[in-house]
Design an enzyme around this catalytic site. Structure first.
Site, PDB file in Angstrom:
ATOM      1  N   GLY A 141      -1.430   1.275  11.745  1.00  0.00           N
ATOM      2  CA  GLY A 141      -1.270   1.938  12.765  1.00  0.00           C
ATOM      3  C   GLY A 141      -1.244   0.935  14.220  1.00  0.00           C
ATOM      4  CB  ILE A 200       2.977   4.242  22.916  1.00  0.00           C
ATOM      5  CG1 ILE A 200       3.122   4.140  24.319  1.00  0.00           C
ATOM      6  CG2 ILE A 200       1.211   3.505  22.450  1.00  0.00           C
ATOM      7  CD1 ILE A 200       2.354   5.157  24.972  1.00  0.00           C
ATOM      8  CG  ASN A 204      -2.866   2.743  18.803  1.00  0.00           C
ATOM      9  OD1 ASN A 204      -3.068   1.863  19.516  1.00  0.00           O
ATOM     10  ND2 ASN A 204      -3.568   3.374  18.146  1.00  0.00           N
ATOM     11  CE  LYS A 262      -3.584   4.803   1.916  1.00  0.00           C
ATOM     12  NZ  LYS A 262      -2.127   4.511   1.639  1.00  0.00           N
ATOM     13  CE1 TYR A 291       1.158   7.791   3.265  1.00  0.00           C
ATOM     14  CE2 TYR A 291       1.207   5.685   2.230  1.00  0.00           C
ATOM     15  CZ  TYR A 291       0.454   6.647   3.332  1.00  0.00           C
ATOM     16  OH  TYR A 291      -0.591   5.940   3.761  1.00  0.00           O
ATOM     17  CG  ASP A 329      -1.535   1.310   1.251  1.00  0.00           C
ATOM     18  OD1 ASP A 329      -2.557   1.468   0.504  1.00  0.00           O
ATOM     19  OD2 ASP A 329      -1.263   2.315   2.028  1.00  0.00           O
TER      20      ASP A 329
END
Length: 339
Positions: A232, A238, A235, A82, A56, A51
C-alpha cells in the site's frame, strides 16, 4: 535483484515483491491472459517473491499465481498466502459485492482457530496446485476490519489456538515463516506482546505519507527481530495520482487535510524533478527492517512503469523534506474502519 532476509529465518525475498490482489479482479475484471502477462512482467523485472490470498477474487488470484509459478523453476521463487478466511461455495450469481469483479463463486467466513488455519492451508494448496507455501500471513485480523468487539473474540481465538497451527507448520518445515497481513498497527502490538512472529505485511501504515508504524511498531520489530513487508505504498492511489479530484486515501475519498498534505509532497517532488510516485516507492526500503516493498497491479505496463521508478535511487537528502506533510492514522475506535 537484491534479496533481504525475513526476520531470524533463512528465508530470503526480493526487495520488490508482487501483490496479487488486483489479479483477483479488485475493482475491475482481470482475465487470465492479462493476469499471466502481468506476472510475466514481474518475473522479467527480477521479482521472485509473490504474495496472494484466498480473499483475492475469492480464490481466483491463487489459481492464477499457482498456474504461473508451476512453469517456473521451484528454487527461484518465494510464495506467501494468507489464512483467517475460509471459502465456501455459493450459487452462481450470489457472491456478495466485495469489490471484486468476476470472482469465483465463493463466499468467505472468518476463522482464526487452529482448525480454521489448517483447513485454509489445505484449501490453498488445492487452489494453487503447488506443493509448497513459504510463508503464511494471518489476514485482516484487528479492529480495522472487525471492530473492537468482534476482534476481541477473533484475537482470543488466534492467540489461544491459531498461533499453535502456525508454529506447528513452521517447526515441521511445511512453511519457513509466518506473521500478520494487516492494515493497522494496534493488532500487531497486541499479537507481538503475546507471541513471536517472523514478519508483518503492513499495508498503508509505513509510507511516505502515513507514518503510523513509526512510533511503536518499528521499535518493537527491531527489538524482536521481526521484518516488515510494506504494501500500500501509494495509500490507495493518492501518492501515485497526486491530489487530484476523486483521489483515494485508505480506500476512501481523500479528505481536504490529506489532499493538502499530498499537494505539499507534490511540490517537494516537483522541486527535485521526480514524480511523487518515485519517493513513495523508495521510502520504505531505506530501512533495513523492511525486507520487501510489495507492488500490486493487474497491468504489465503499470508494473513496468513502477519498476522504473526504483532506479536510480533518490538522494537520501530528499526524504526529510516530506516529513512535515506526514500523518498518523487516528485511533480506530470501537467500529470497523473498513467493512
Amino acid at each position: 535483484m537484491k534479496t533481504r532476509r525475513i526476520g531470524k529465518t533463512g528465508l530470503e525475498v526480493t526487495e520488490v515483491s508482487f501483490g496479487a490482489a488486483a489479479l483477483g479482479g479488485l475493482y475491475r475484471a482481470c482475465p487470465r491472459e492479462q493476469a499471466m502477462e502481468t506476472l510475466n512482467a514481474a518475473w522479467d523485472a527480477g521479482i521472485r517473491y509473490f504474495d496472494v490470498a484466498p480473499w483475492y477474487g475469492l480464490g481466483l488470484a491463487e489459481r492464477y499465481v499457482g498456474d504461473f509459478l508451476r512453469s517456473k523453476p521451484e528454487a527461484e521463487w518465494v510464495l506467501s498466502t494468507k489464512v483467517g478466511r475460509l471459502l465456501r461455495p455459493v450459487p452462481t450469481g450470489t457472491v456478495p459485492d466485495y469489490s471484486y469483479v468476476d470472482p469465483l463463486s465463493f463466499d468467505a467466513d472468518y476463522d482464526y482457530s487452529y482448525d480454521g488455519i489448517m483447513r485454509s492451508v489445505e484449501f490453498s494448496y488445492a487452489r494453487l496446485g503447488l506443493n509448497r507455501i513459504d510463508m503464511l500471513y494471518v489476514h485482516d485480523i484487528g479492529g480495522y476490519t472487525h471492530g473492537a468487539a468482534k476482534n476481541a473474540v477473533y484475537l482470543r481465538q488466534f492467540l489461544d489456538s491459531g498461533i499453535k497451527a502456525l508454529e506447528e507448520l513452521k517447526s515441521s518445515g511445511a512453511i519457513k515463516a509466518f506473521g500478520l497481513g494487516v492494515n493497522e498497527v494496534p493488532v500487531c502490538l497486541d499479537v507481538m506482546h503475546n507471541a513471536d512472529i517472523d514478519c508483518i505485511l503492513m499495508a498503508g501504515r509505513y509510507t511516505l505519507l502515513d507514518r503510523s508504524a513509526v512510533a511503536d511498531l518499528l521499535p518493537l520489530c527491531r527489538a524482536k527481530g521481526t521484518s516488515l513487508v510494506v504494501g500500500g505504498v501509494f495509500n490507495s492511489g493518492i501518492l501515485a495520482t497526486g491530489a487530484v479530484p476523486g483521489s483515494n486515501f485508505d480506500y476512501m475519498p481523500a479528505t481536504e487535510e490529506v489532499l493538502a498534505k499530498v499537494s505539499g509532497m507534490e511540490a517537494v517532488a516537483k522541486k527535485h524533478g521526480v514524480p511523487l510516485a518515485a519517493p513513495a516507492l523508495q521510502f520504505a526500503l531505506r530501512d533495513p527492517l523492511v525486507a520487501s516493498v510489495l507492488i500490486g497491479t493487474a497491468k504489465a505496463s503499470s508494473l513496468q512503469r513502477n519498476m522504473e521508478l526504483f532506479d536510480p535511487p533518490l538522494a537520501e537528502t530528499i526524504f526529510p523534506e516530506f516529513d512535515s506533510f506526514t500523518l498518523v492514522a487516528p485511533p480506530l475506535g470501537a467500529e470497523a474502519v473498513r467493512v
